[in-house]
Design an enzyme around this catalytic site. Structure first.
Site, PDB file in Angstrom:
ATOM      1  N   SER A 192      51.945  35.968  39.905  1.00 42.08           N
ATOM      2  CA  SER A 192      51.873  35.544  38.507  1.00 42.08           C
ATOM      3  C   SER A 192      53.144  35.978  37.795  1.00 42.08           C
ATOM      4  O   SER A 192      53.828  36.914  38.253  1.00 42.08           O
ATOM      5  CB  SER A 192      50.651  36.200  37.839  1.00 42.08           C
ATOM      6  OG  SER A 192      50.677  36.039  36.431  1.00 42.08           O
ATOM      7  N   TYR A 249      46.075  44.198  34.925  1.00 40.29           N
ATOM      8  CA  TYR A 249      46.414  42.972  35.638  1.00 40.29           C
ATOM      9  C   TYR A 249      47.890  42.950  36.019  1.00 40.29           C
ATOM     10  O   TYR A 249      48.245  42.608  37.150  1.00 40.29           O
ATOM     11  CB  TYR A 249      46.069  41.760  34.771  1.00 40.29           C
ATOM     12  CG  TYR A 249      46.293  40.433  35.454  1.00 40.29           C
ATOM     13  CD1 TYR A 249      45.624  40.109  36.632  1.00 40.29           C
ATOM     14  CD2 TYR A 249      47.177  39.491  34.919  1.00 40.29           C
ATOM     15  CE1 TYR A 249      45.827  38.882  37.260  1.00 40.29           C
ATOM     16  CE2 TYR A 249      47.384  38.265  35.537  1.00 40.29           C
ATOM     17  CZ  TYR A 249      46.706  37.967  36.709  1.00 40.29           C
ATOM     18  OH  TYR A 249      46.914  36.759  37.333  1.00 40.29           O
TER      19      TYR A 249
END
Length: 254
Positions: free
Chosen positions: A139, A152
């Site tokens: 990501s 995250y």
């Protein structure tokens, strides 16, 4: 010659879209996830479209389950040439000072250790094929941090470090390592899981964004990277929607 592509997290979102796209590219797709009923439906869809796919129940947090995935791939009558480490996810948007340790543990377990387990299990098959590829779906959160995203971003930075280290360690062997880092992607489940099932908060993430990426956009990136000539390694592909210039810069309309 037909070859096998293993896709984790294939029961929905980017994983399901990637399975469909790779089947269309001629791979026999081994679709892996926990939700077998969804996998079975996906396999039926791919088969009806003229592709080839096999469903395998797999929990990437379980050593035994991942070993079963590798064994299932090895039993198929084709070489395993592609692994797409797609399974992952986010939980919570709490600041570091009050973040849930359990959420952080879950995100590290799924994003980092899940990728590690599956890669370790499948790597001998990729090596044996003579032309293997490992794709890690990380990501932009693995490149840049942001408030509320500590758990995250820490996990995705870990996943990025895993991919970069693996590429160094495999230098000289016939296995490519490709990292794909999507920005804002609208899928049915990602934000819903992150906000604990709160549909309103999940929808607000994309509200006003003209055209966020969708799962098929990322699947297109996977297919392009994986089908380059074997001597071409796309080390890292960062993909965002036009409306997202950076992690903190998103154009929204009223």
């Amino acid at each position: 010659m037909t070859s096998i592509a293993i896709v984790t997290g294939a029961s929905s979102g980017i994983g399901a879209a990637t399975a469909r796209r790779l089947a269309a590219e001629g791979f026999h797709v081994l679709a892996a996830a926990r939700r077998v009923e969804r996998l079975d439906a996906l396999v039926r869809e791919i088969t009806a479209a003229g592709g080839a796919a096999t469903a395998v129940a797999c929990d990437i947090t379980s050593d035994e389950s991942v070993a079963g995935l590798a064994a299932a791939a090895d039993r198929l009558p084709h070489p395993v040439t592609l692994l797409v480490n797609n399974a992952g996810g986010a939980r919570g948007m709490d600041p570091v000072a009050s973040g849930s340790v359990a959420d952080w543990q879950w995100m590290y377990e799924v994003n980092v250790l899940g990728t590690l387990r599956v890669t370790q299990a499948v790597l001998p098959l990729l090596d044996a094929s003579g032309a293997g590829t490992v794709v890690v779906i990380s990501s932009t959160a693995g490149l840049v941090v942001y408030e509320g995203g500590g758990g995250y971003t820490a996990a995705k930075h870990g996943q990025t470090a895993l991919a970069e280290t693996l590429r160094l360690e495999l230098c000289g062997r016939p296995v490519r390592v490709i990292e794909i880092d999507p920005g804002m992607v609208r899928t049915d489940e990602f934000s819903l899981l992150r906000y604990g099932g709160d549909a309103e908060k999940a929808a607000a993430v994309y509200r006003g964004v003209p055209e966020p990426l969708v799962a098929e956009d990322v699947a297109d990136c996977v297919a392009w990277c994986a089908t380059r000539p074997q001597h071409v390694n796309i080390d890292r592909l960062v993909v965002r929607p036009l409306a997202q210039a950076a992690q903190h810069k998103v154009h929204r309309v009223e």
